[in-house]
Design an enzyme around this catalytic site. Sequence first.
Site: not given
Ligand code: NAD
Ligand code: PPY
Length: 353
Positions: A80, A151, A189
């Site tokens: 990461k 993703s 979300g």
């Molecule tokens: P994002 O930044 O698009 O969304 C996160 C949301 O959370 C934002 O709208 C933000 O305003 C809100 N937020 C922040 N702090 C908050 C709080 N205290 N209370 C309520 N809302 C709050 O991110 P995302 O891509 O939607 O990812 C969400 C989570 O999922 C992250 O933790 C990320 O690491 C995890 N994740 C994402 C992916 C992916 O493919 N995008 C993959 C695996 C894990």
């Molecule tokens: C995650 O799933 O938390 C990521 O960081 C996304 C990702 C997954 C695999 C390769 C690079 C990034």
Amino acid sequence: MHIDEVVHSWPGRLCCSRFDEETGAFLTIAVDSTQRGPAAGGTRAMVYESFGDAVRDATRLASSMTSKMVAAGLPMGGGKSVIALPVPRAQLEPEVWQRILDRHAENLAMLNGSYFTGPDIGTGPADMDVLHQRCGFAFGRSEQAGGPGSSAPETAHGVYVAVRAAAREAGMPELDGATVVVQGLGAVGMDVARRLAGQGARLVAADVDALACERAADELGARIIGVDDVLGFAGDVFVPCAVGNMVDDVVASGIDTRVVAGAANNVLASDSAARVLSRRGIVYAPDFVANGGGAIHLIGREVLGWGPEKVAAKVEDIAHTLERIFRTARALRISTDEAAHRLVRESLDQAAA
Ligand code: NAD
Ligand code: PPY
């Protein structure tokens, strides 16, 4: 957090950091494991209270990526990147952000393919286009640039599959009429909320971003609550899709739902929080299993040459992995988190042997 604590509690392979004086950014890359293949994991760019906190986040998130790759059956290790910004990304001048990305690309190039990055909080496909152009070691470029695009939809689908599997385990075969509390209405979300609304769930949601809340209320009829009211809200399912580390022992004692399943990485602040949830009969879908859809999309498309159908089938498999974890947890009377880590350890030990 003091850096000594991080160093003593992390069993990973390599953690390197660099401070860029001109931008005030502190960049860290943590490589947890390369046992199954090159490490991979996203780049998180946000403000941290201290550089120690940033390094701790990078190392813990990297370890979680190792578990995610194993649980999803992907031939990669975990890593990461964390970029601790001087101010929130939205307040950075574009040229300052470009310089930060350039520094990050230099660091990635030094690792020379031991680690590939991708999107995470604060970065997206457009940033991956830049990093890929500079050094090649980035997954998740935009479709215009020849990549597989965001993703988030696959992550959201995987979380939806996980919510349903965990709900079944908790004795809720259907979500029609269930009250689902979604924390964070960002890319993942909001998409999960949409899928759950499609199943007739009653949505309760919170986000620090008022616009995101307005959208969820207008589009999905979500009842909006304050961000400080989410963790104890009485409902059926809690879906954390914001930041991690918010469920400690105290929060775990107060959660008032039958299921916890979401996208946020490192939902649990400690191992003991998992035991608290388990003792209270709350079904927890381990985060690194539930949110594996994004990794399946990126690695499937970019490393394994899978098409969208194969990716979709593998995302559906998240339900089977969870069912296996739930069975183990029941049989051994351990928490679902312990059962999931056991599965990961066994798989890594087998590969090592
Ligand atoms: P994002 O930044 O698009 O969304 C996160 C949301 O959370 C934002 O709208 C933000 O305003 C809100 N937020 C922040 N702090 C908050 C709080 N205290 N209370 C309520 N809302 C709050 O991110 P995302 O891509 O939607 O990812 C969400 C989570 O999922 C992250 O933790 C990320 O690491 C995890 N994740 C994402 C992916 C992916 O493919 N995008 C993959 C695996 C894990
Ligand atoms: C995650 O799933 O938390 C990521 O960081 C996304 C990702 C997954 C695999 C390769 C690079 C990034």
